[in-house]
Scaffold this motif. Structure first.
Motif, PDB file in Angstrom:
ATOM      1  N   LEU A 200      39.211 -17.809   9.614  1.00  0.00           N
ATOM      2  CA  LEU A 200      39.108 -18.927   8.693  1.00  0.00           C
ATOM      3  C   LEU A 200      38.353 -20.087   9.313  1.00  0.00           C
ATOM      4  CD1 LEU A 200      42.667 -18.756   7.137  1.00  0.00           C
ATOM      5  CD2 LEU A 200      40.526 -17.891   6.224  1.00  0.00           C
ATOM      6  N   GLU A 201      38.466 -20.246  10.622  1.00  0.00           N
ATOM      7  CA  GLU A 201      37.697 -21.293  11.299  1.00  0.00           C
ATOM      8  C   GLU A 201      36.203 -21.052  11.124  1.00  0.00           C
ATOM      9  OE1 GLU A 201      36.986 -23.193  15.764  1.00  0.00           O
ATOM     10  OE2 GLU A 201      38.062 -21.305  15.525  1.00  0.00           O
ATOM     11  N   GLU A 202      35.805 -19.789  11.106  1.00  0.00           N
ATOM     12  CA  GLU A 202      34.396 -19.440  10.944  1.00  0.00           C
ATOM     13  C   GLU A 202      33.874 -19.901   9.585  1.00  0.00           C
ATOM     14  OE1 GLU A 202      32.517 -15.992  12.923  1.00  0.00           O
ATOM     15  OE2 GLU A 202      32.902 -15.064  10.985  1.00  0.00           O
ATOM     16  N   ALA A 203      34.645 -19.634   8.541  1.00  0.00           N
ATOM     17  CA  ALA A 203      34.252 -20.083   7.207  1.00  0.00           C
ATOM     18  C   ALA A 203      34.205 -21.601   7.140  1.00  0.00           C
ATOM     19  CB  ALA A 203      35.222 -19.535   6.163  1.00  0.00           C
ATOM     20  N   ASP A 204      35.169 -22.243   7.797  1.00  0.00           N
ATOM     21  CA  ASP A 204      35.210 -23.707   7.817  1.00  0.00           C
ATOM     22  C   ASP A 204      33.975 -24.269   8.508  1.00  0.00           C
ATOM     23  OD1 ASP A 204      36.324 -26.098   7.140  1.00  0.00           O
ATOM     24  OD2 ASP A 204      38.019 -25.973   8.511  1.00  0.00           O
ATOM     25  N   GLN A 205      33.526 -23.610   9.575  1.00  0.00           N
ATOM     26  CA  GLN A 205      32.383 -24.070  10.347  1.00  0.00           C
ATOM     27  C   GLN A 205      31.060 -23.834   9.639  1.00  0.00           C
ATOM     28  OE1 GLN A 205      31.894 -25.484  13.480  1.00  0.00           O
ATOM     29  NE2 GLN A 205      34.075 -25.851  13.790  1.00  0.00           N
ATOM     30  N   LEU A 227      39.131 -26.805  -1.205  1.00  0.00           N
ATOM     31  CA  LEU A 227      40.225 -25.848  -1.088  1.00  0.00           C
ATOM     32  C   LEU A 227      41.375 -26.410  -0.249  1.00  0.00           C
ATOM     33  CD1 LEU A 227      38.299 -22.478  -0.653  1.00  0.00           C
ATOM     34  CD2 LEU A 227      39.379 -23.397  -2.708  1.00  0.00           C
ATOM     35  N   LYS A 228      41.037 -27.142   0.802  1.00  0.00           N
ATOM     36  CA  LYS A 228      42.089 -27.749   1.624  1.00  0.00           C
ATOM     37  C   LYS A 228      42.889 -28.765   0.813  1.00  0.00           C
ATOM     38  CE  LYS A 228      39.464 -27.387   5.907  1.00  0.00           C
ATOM     39  NZ  LYS A 228      38.762 -28.156   6.949  1.00  0.00           N
ATOM     40  N   GLN A 229      42.194 -29.502  -0.039  1.00  0.00           N
ATOM     41  CA  GLN A 229      42.885 -30.497  -0.856  1.00  0.00           C
ATOM     42  C   GLN A 229      43.848 -29.832  -1.837  1.00  0.00           C
ATOM     43  OE1 GLN A 229      39.456 -32.594  -2.411  1.00  0.00           O
ATOM     44  NE2 GLN A 229      39.568 -34.176  -0.821  1.00  0.00           N
ATOM     45  N   GLN A 230      43.526 -28.608  -2.273  1.00  0.00           N
ATOM     46  CA  GLN A 230      44.424 -27.884  -3.166  1.00  0.00           C
ATOM     47  C   GLN A 230      45.726 -27.508  -2.470  1.00  0.00           C
ATOM     48  OE1 GLN A 230      42.662 -24.499  -5.151  1.00  0.00           O
ATOM     49  NE2 GLN A 230      40.751 -25.590  -5.528  1.00  0.00           N
ATOM     50  N   ALA A 231      45.664 -27.373  -1.142  1.00  0.00           N
ATOM     51  CA  ALA A 231      46.839 -26.957  -0.376  1.00  0.00           C
ATOM     52  C   ALA A 231      47.810 -28.108  -0.138  1.00  0.00           C
ATOM     53  CB  ALA A 231      46.417 -26.360   0.959  1.00  0.00           C
ATOM     54  N   ASP A 304      43.858 -21.872   6.707  1.00  0.00           N
ATOM     55  CA  ASP A 304      44.981 -20.947   6.783  1.00  0.00           C
ATOM     56  C   ASP A 304      46.109 -21.404   5.864  1.00  0.00           C
ATOM     57  OD1 ASP A 304      45.765 -18.501   7.922  1.00  0.00           O
ATOM     58  OD2 ASP A 304      47.175 -19.531   9.232  1.00  0.00           O
ATOM     59  N   ASP A 305      46.301 -22.731   5.748  1.00  0.00           N
ATOM     60  CA  ASP A 305      47.282 -23.253   4.800  1.00  0.00           C
ATOM     61  C   ASP A 305      46.870 -22.913   3.367  1.00  0.00           C
ATOM     62  OD1 ASP A 305      48.842 -24.463   6.822  1.00  0.00           O
ATOM     63  OD2 ASP A 305      47.498 -26.201   6.844  1.00  0.00           O
ATOM     64  N   VAL A 306      45.558 -22.989   3.093  1.00  0.00           N
ATOM     65  CA  VAL A 306      45.045 -22.614   1.777  1.00  0.00           C
ATOM     66  C   VAL A 306      45.355 -21.145   1.509  1.00  0.00           C
ATOM     67  CG1 VAL A 306      42.959 -22.324   0.389  1.00  0.00           C
ATOM     68  CG2 VAL A 306      43.208 -24.339   1.848  1.00  0.00           C
ATOM     69  N   PHE A 307      45.069 -20.308   2.487  1.00  0.00           N
ATOM     70  CA  PHE A 307      45.326 -18.882   2.368  1.00  0.00           C
ATOM     71  C   PHE A 307      46.793 -18.623   2.036  1.00  0.00           C
ATOM     72  CE2 PHE A 307      44.145 -14.582   3.370  1.00  0.00           C
ATOM     73  CZ  PHE A 307      42.768 -14.603   3.334  1.00  0.00           C
ATOM     74  N   ARG A 314      49.571 -15.405   5.442  1.00  0.00           N
ATOM     75  CA  ARG A 314      48.437 -15.903   6.209  1.00  0.00           C
ATOM     76  C   ARG A 314      47.367 -14.845   6.309  1.00  0.00           C
ATOM     77  NH1 ARG A 314      49.207 -20.849   7.840  1.00  0.00           N
ATOM     78  NH2 ARG A 314      51.327 -21.636   8.012  1.00  0.00           N
ATOM     79  N   ALA A 315      46.194 -15.270   6.770  1.00  0.00           N
ATOM     80  CA  ALA A 315      45.058 -14.365   6.844  1.00  0.00           C
ATOM     81  C   ALA A 315      45.367 -13.185   7.752  1.00  0.00           C
ATOM     82  CB  ALA A 315      43.832 -15.106   7.373  1.00  0.00           C
TER      83      ALA A 315
END
Length: 325
Positions: A200-205, A227-231, A304-307, A314-315
């Motif tokens: 997930l860090e990869e997608a974030d980056q 997506l993070k705001q949705q979490a 990961d919280d979004v996931f 979790r992922a």
């Protein structure tokens, strides 16, 4: 307006003839603008690799279609293949050949002249930091070097669109970061990327936009921040220097009308926060009350919280999804 570089239109893929069986991919649609990166995320068996295989003409959709660089994967697969590169989960280079020989072989298959292949090969070997190992057999390369030569080979024909299926799986953290830098450079030059990843860090980056799949369907779309705001909201986290100050610090933070969680062992207090304004206000209250703090800051939800919020877990590794195809 410029047409999308990648477009999925109601993609469906079924394995077997039972109409009641859940499709591996069930009505997936999205677009990727030119010169951007789409991260395709999902838990084990979500349908990510199957989606990529349909979009790269490796398997036919049961229904729906996709377009790559403006060409339809169902009606014009040859043009799709000539306008895209694909790096799968496992390296596909010949380990008995050298890095340079692998590039020359693939260039010849594309019909590129020997002089041009030599020039392009030198450029790619330099770009991917493997020029010093160009004349060594690939079997002697480290995992990170094999991944880079695999990516270099996929770019020999300079495709405008590149599909990356788990591009950094198995790489150490340093090699992963180095490959991220290479991918950012490709995008800066105008390449469009679609990548599936278990990191997930990869997608974030890397990703401008993210599509989250689960059980063959898209369950969320948006930028990483959206997506993070949705979490949920950010959290204000305060670590006081002295455990005796925890009750007073809790009362001060509760002034904002929010529930405060106290971890006495870590001398840490956590509460929901809207942003910097809440942190500044609480910091002022603590200072006025002469409460010493070791740390104060905002902790925002991670992907990961979004996931977790979207899928209920979790992922996970996406291993063996291709075996379903």
């Amino acid at each position: 307006m410029t047409a999308p570089a990648i477009e999925a239109v109601d993609l469906v893929k079924r394995f077997g003839d039972d109409p009641d069986e859940r499709p591996a991919v069930d009505g997936v649609s999205f677009t990727v603008p030119q010169g951007t990166v789409l991260g395709l995320l999902g838990p084990n068996g979500a349908g990510k690799t199957t989606t990529v295989r349909m979009m790269t003409t490796l398997t036919e959709p049961t229904s729906g279609t996709a377009r790559v660089a403006g060409y339809d994967v169902c009606t014009d697969p040859a043009m799709v293949r000539s306008n895209m590169g694909l790096t799968g989960q496992a390296a596909t280079v010949d380990e008995l050949l050298t890095g340079r020989e692998n590039i020359r072989m693939i260039g010849a298959l594309y019909g590129i002249g020997r002089r041009d292949v030599a020039r392009l090969g030198d450029q790619l070997l330099e770009q991917f930091s493997i020029a010093d190992a160009a004349d060594r057999p690939v079997k002697s390369y480290s995992g990170g070097m094999r991944r880079r030569i695999d990516l270099a080979v996929s770019l020999i024909a300079s495709p405008p669109v590149l599909f990356l299926d788990e591009p950094t799986t198995g790489l150490d953290p340093r090699s992963r970061i180095d490959l991220w830098d290479v991918l950012r450079d490709l995008v800066s030059r105008g390449t469009t990327l679609l990548l599936t990843t278990q990191y997930l860090e990869e997608a974030d980056q890397l990703a401008n936009d993210i599509v989250v799949m689960d059980r063959g369907r898209i369950i969320a779309k948006g930028t990483p921040l959206q997506l993070k705001q949705q979490a949920g909201n950010a959290s204000l986290v305060v670590t006081v220097s002295h455990a005796a100050d925890l009750p007073t610090a809790r009362e001060l933070m509760a002034r904002a009308g929010i529930e405060v969680h106290v971890d006495a062992g870590a001398r840490r207090l956590t509460a929901a926060a809207e942003g910097i304004a809440d942190m500044t206000r609480v910091a002022g209250w603590l200072q006025d009350s002469r409460i010493e703090v070791d740390d104060i800051g905002l902790s925002r939800p991670s992907l990961d919280d979004v996931f977790l919020s979207l899928t209920g877990h979790r992922a996970e590794d996406d291993e063996n999804e291709e075996s379903r195809v």
